[in-house]
Design a protein around this motif. Structure first.
Motif, PDB file in Angstrom:
ATOM      1  N   SER A 109     -12.824   3.452 -10.878  1.00 21.50           N
ATOM      2  CA  SER A 109     -11.877   2.418 -11.326  1.00 21.50           C
ATOM      3  C   SER A 109     -11.459   1.499 -10.181  1.00 21.50           C
ATOM      4  O   SER A 109     -11.311   0.283 -10.382  1.00 21.50           O
ATOM      5  CB  SER A 109     -10.649   3.057 -11.981  1.00 21.50           C
ATOM      6  OG  SER A 109      -9.900   3.817 -11.051  1.00 21.50           O
ATOM      7  N   THR A 110     -11.290   2.057  -8.994  1.00 18.28           N
ATOM      8  CA  THR A 110     -10.918   1.229  -7.847  1.00 18.28           C
ATOM      9  C   THR A 110     -12.074   0.320  -7.444  1.00 18.28           C
ATOM     10  O   THR A 110     -11.864  -0.852  -7.116  1.00 18.28           O
ATOM     11  CB  THR A 110     -10.457   2.107  -6.667  1.00 18.28           C
ATOM     12  OG1 THR A 110      -9.384   2.945  -7.122  1.00 18.28           O
ATOM     13  CG2 THR A 110      -9.988   1.282  -5.487  1.00 18.28           C
ATOM     14  N   TRP A 116       1.438  -8.511   3.126  1.00 13.34           N
ATOM     15  CA  TRP A 116       0.026  -8.319   3.410  1.00 13.34           C
ATOM     16  C   TRP A 116      -0.826  -9.039   2.373  1.00 13.34           C
ATOM     17  O   TRP A 116      -0.428  -9.183   1.218  1.00 13.34           O
ATOM     18  CB  TRP A 116      -0.323  -6.841   3.392  1.00 13.34           C
ATOM     19  CG  TRP A 116       0.264  -6.034   4.504  1.00 13.34           C
ATOM     20  CD1 TRP A 116       0.768  -6.478   5.689  1.00 13.34           C
ATOM     21  CD2 TRP A 116       0.388  -4.613   4.536  1.00 13.34           C
ATOM     22  NE1 TRP A 116       1.201  -5.434   6.461  1.00 13.34           N
ATOM     23  CE2 TRP A 116       0.981  -4.266   5.776  1.00 13.34           C
ATOM     24  CE3 TRP A 116       0.062  -3.607   3.653  1.00 13.34           C
ATOM     25  CZ2 TRP A 116       1.243  -2.951   6.139  1.00 13.34           C
ATOM     26  CZ3 TRP A 116       0.326  -2.298   4.010  1.00 13.34           C
ATOM     27  CH2 TRP A 116       0.906  -1.975   5.250  1.00 13.34           C
ATOM     28  N   SER A 117      -2.008  -9.435   2.791  1.00 12.07           N
ATOM     29  CA  SER A 117      -2.996  -9.964   1.854  1.00 12.07           C
ATOM     30  C   SER A 117      -3.590  -8.796   1.067  1.00 12.07           C
ATOM     31  O   SER A 117      -3.408  -7.619   1.427  1.00 12.07           O
ATOM     32  CB  SER A 117      -4.110 -10.696   2.610  1.00 12.07           C
ATOM     33  OG  SER A 117      -4.893  -9.767   3.351  1.00 12.07           O
ATOM     34  N   ILE A 118      -4.313  -9.127   0.010  1.00  5.55           N
ATOM     35  CA  ILE A 118      -4.995  -8.070  -0.754  1.00  5.55           C
ATOM     36  C   ILE A 118      -5.955  -7.310   0.153  1.00  5.55           C
ATOM     37  O   ILE A 118      -6.040  -6.076   0.080  1.00  5.55           O
ATOM     38  CB  ILE A 118      -5.712  -8.657  -1.985  1.00  5.55           C
ATOM     39  CG1 ILE A 118      -4.670  -9.109  -3.017  1.00  5.55           C
ATOM     40  CG2 ILE A 118      -6.679  -7.639  -2.591  1.00  5.55           C
ATOM     41  CD1 ILE A 118      -5.240  -9.809  -4.236  1.00  5.55           C
ATOM     42  N   LYS A 119      -6.657  -8.009   1.049  1.00  5.72           N
ATOM     43  CA  LYS A 119      -7.551  -7.316   1.986  1.00  5.72           C
ATOM     44  C   LYS A 119      -6.774  -6.347   2.862  1.00  5.72           C
ATOM     45  O   LYS A 119      -7.231  -5.221   3.110  1.00  5.72           O
ATOM     46  CB  LYS A 119      -8.301  -8.320   2.872  1.00  5.72           C
ATOM     47  CG  LYS A 119      -9.364  -9.093   2.154  1.00  5.72           C
ATOM     48  CD  LYS A 119     -10.332  -9.819   3.060  1.00  5.72           C
ATOM     49  CE  LYS A 119      -9.709 -10.757   4.032  1.00  5.72           C
ATOM     50  NZ  LYS A 119     -10.713 -11.602   4.724  1.00  5.72           N
ATOM     51  N   GLU A 120      -5.604  -6.764   3.314  1.00  8.52           N
ATOM     52  CA  GLU A 120      -4.800  -5.882   4.155  1.00  8.52           C
ATOM     53  C   GLU A 120      -4.259  -4.692   3.373  1.00  8.52           C
ATOM     54  O   GLU A 120      -4.157  -3.587   3.913  1.00  8.52           O
ATOM     55  CB  GLU A 120      -3.663  -6.677   4.804  1.00  8.52           C
ATOM     56  CG  GLU A 120      -4.170  -7.619   5.880  1.00  8.52           C
ATOM     57  CD  GLU A 120      -3.124  -8.581   6.385  1.00  8.52           C
ATOM     58  OE1 GLU A 120      -3.144  -8.867   7.594  1.00  8.52           O
ATOM     59  OE2 GLU A 120      -2.285  -9.061   5.575  1.00  8.52           O
ATOM     60  N   VAL A 121      -3.956  -4.881   2.100  1.00 14.72           N
ATOM     61  CA  VAL A 121      -3.519  -3.745   1.275  1.00 14.72           C
ATOM     62  C   VAL A 121      -4.659  -2.746   1.140  1.00 14.72           C
ATOM     63  O   VAL A 121      -4.462  -1.535   1.291  1.00 14.72           O
ATOM     64  CB  VAL A 121      -3.012  -4.209  -0.111  1.00 14.72           C
ATOM     65  CG1 VAL A 121      -2.731  -3.001  -1.004  1.00 14.72           C
ATOM     66  CG2 VAL A 121      -1.761  -5.070   0.026  1.00 14.72           C
ATOM     67  N   LEU A 122      -5.870  -3.238   0.886  1.00 18.99           N
ATOM     68  CA  LEU A 122      -7.016  -2.321   0.781  1.00 18.99           C
ATOM     69  C   LEU A 122      -7.265  -1.634   2.120  1.00 18.99           C
ATOM     70  O   LEU A 122      -7.546  -0.431   2.160  1.00 18.99           O
ATOM     71  CB  LEU A 122      -8.255  -3.059   0.299  1.00 18.99           C
ATOM     72  CG  LEU A 122      -9.521  -2.214   0.131  1.00 18.99           C
ATOM     73  CD1 LEU A 122      -9.284  -0.975  -0.736  1.00 18.99           C
ATOM     74  CD2 LEU A 122     -10.647  -3.063  -0.438  1.00 18.99           C
ATOM     75  N   HIS A 149      -0.746   1.428  -4.791  1.00 14.83           N
ATOM     76  CA  HIS A 149      -1.046   0.114  -4.232  1.00 14.83           C
ATOM     77  C   HIS A 149      -1.927  -0.738  -5.148  1.00 14.83           C
ATOM     78  O   HIS A 149      -1.770  -1.968  -5.172  1.00 14.83           O
ATOM     79  CB  HIS A 149      -1.623   0.247  -2.825  1.00 14.83           C
ATOM     80  CG  HIS A 149      -0.567   0.537  -1.816  1.00 14.83           C
ATOM     81  ND1 HIS A 149       0.400  -0.386  -1.466  1.00 14.83           N
ATOM     82  CD2 HIS A 149      -0.277   1.655  -1.112  1.00 14.83           C
ATOM     83  CE1 HIS A 149       1.216   0.142  -0.576  1.00 14.83           C
ATOM     84  NE2 HIS A 149       0.829   1.390  -0.354  1.00 14.83           N
ATOM     85  N   VAL A 150      -2.803  -0.130  -5.907  1.00 16.16           N
ATOM     86  CA  VAL A 150      -3.560  -0.899  -6.911  1.00 16.16           C
ATOM     87  C   VAL A 150      -2.581  -1.463  -7.943  1.00 16.16           C
ATOM     88  O   VAL A 150      -2.682  -2.638  -8.333  1.00 16.16           O
ATOM     89  CB  VAL A 150      -4.649  -0.042  -7.573  1.00 16.16           C
ATOM     90  CG1 VAL A 150      -5.232  -0.730  -8.808  1.00 16.16           C
ATOM     91  CG2 VAL A 150      -5.766   0.264  -6.554  1.00 16.16           C
TER      92      VAL A 150
END
Length: 170
Positions: free
Chosen positions: A36-37, A58-64, A161-162
């Protein structure tokens, strides 16, 4: 089999992550999240990966990237405790880690590939632990924690976080 922990097995600070667990068995959750992720992040463009919903966030990239960092840390702690480590394991400062990560210069797809590799390793680690391993207690970030709590926190942190990305970024 690694089961969902009781509240006495981890610092209450982490309750929002445990609240994300919708099953009593952790490894099936980790396996479901693998697919799913991957699907969730593959549907995002590289431009979306740079998006921040507010100044200083944070950006989405930073969250990942943060999801990846914490996956490593929680599973390392779990392995140490399962293997009999008696020393207190250190905490971490997520903002310092992020500042030194270089995540913004990476592609969203490279961060996703890293997540997939980490998650496969996490599944293998927890899938081969016994219930007795899951109940072993150690100390991390100044608090007592069980191996199965760390397994649950690994799954719950990612789910948390998702959900934040879905609610605040998209």
């Amino acid at each position: 089999m690694i089961r969902k922990p009781e509240i006495s097995e981890y610092n209450p600070f982490y309750q929002p992550y445990i609240d994300q667990l919708h099953s009593d068995e952790i490894v099936p959750i980790l396996k479901e999240q693998l697919a799913s992720t991957e699907a969730f992040f593959r549907d995002l463009s590289e431009d979306q990966g740079n998006y921040r919903y507010a100044e200083g966030k944070w950006s989405i990239k930073e969250v990942l990237n943060h999801i990846n960092d914490i996956e490593r840390i929680f599973t390392y702690r779990a392995m140490c405790i399962a293997r009999g480590e008696t020393q207190s394991l250190p905490g971490m400062d997520q903002d310092v880690y992020q500042e030194n990560s270089g995540a913004q210069s990476r592609t969203l797809s490279s961060l996703l590939e890293e997540f997939l590799a980490l998650r496969k390793a996490s599944i293998l680690l927890f899938d081969h632990m016994t219930e007795a391993d899951g109940m072993k207690v150690g100390e991390a970030s100044g608090s007592k924690v069980t191996v199965r709590a760390l397994a649950g926190l690994t799954a719950g942190h990612s789910a948390h976080h998702v959900k934040v990305i879905q609610e605040k970024y998209l």
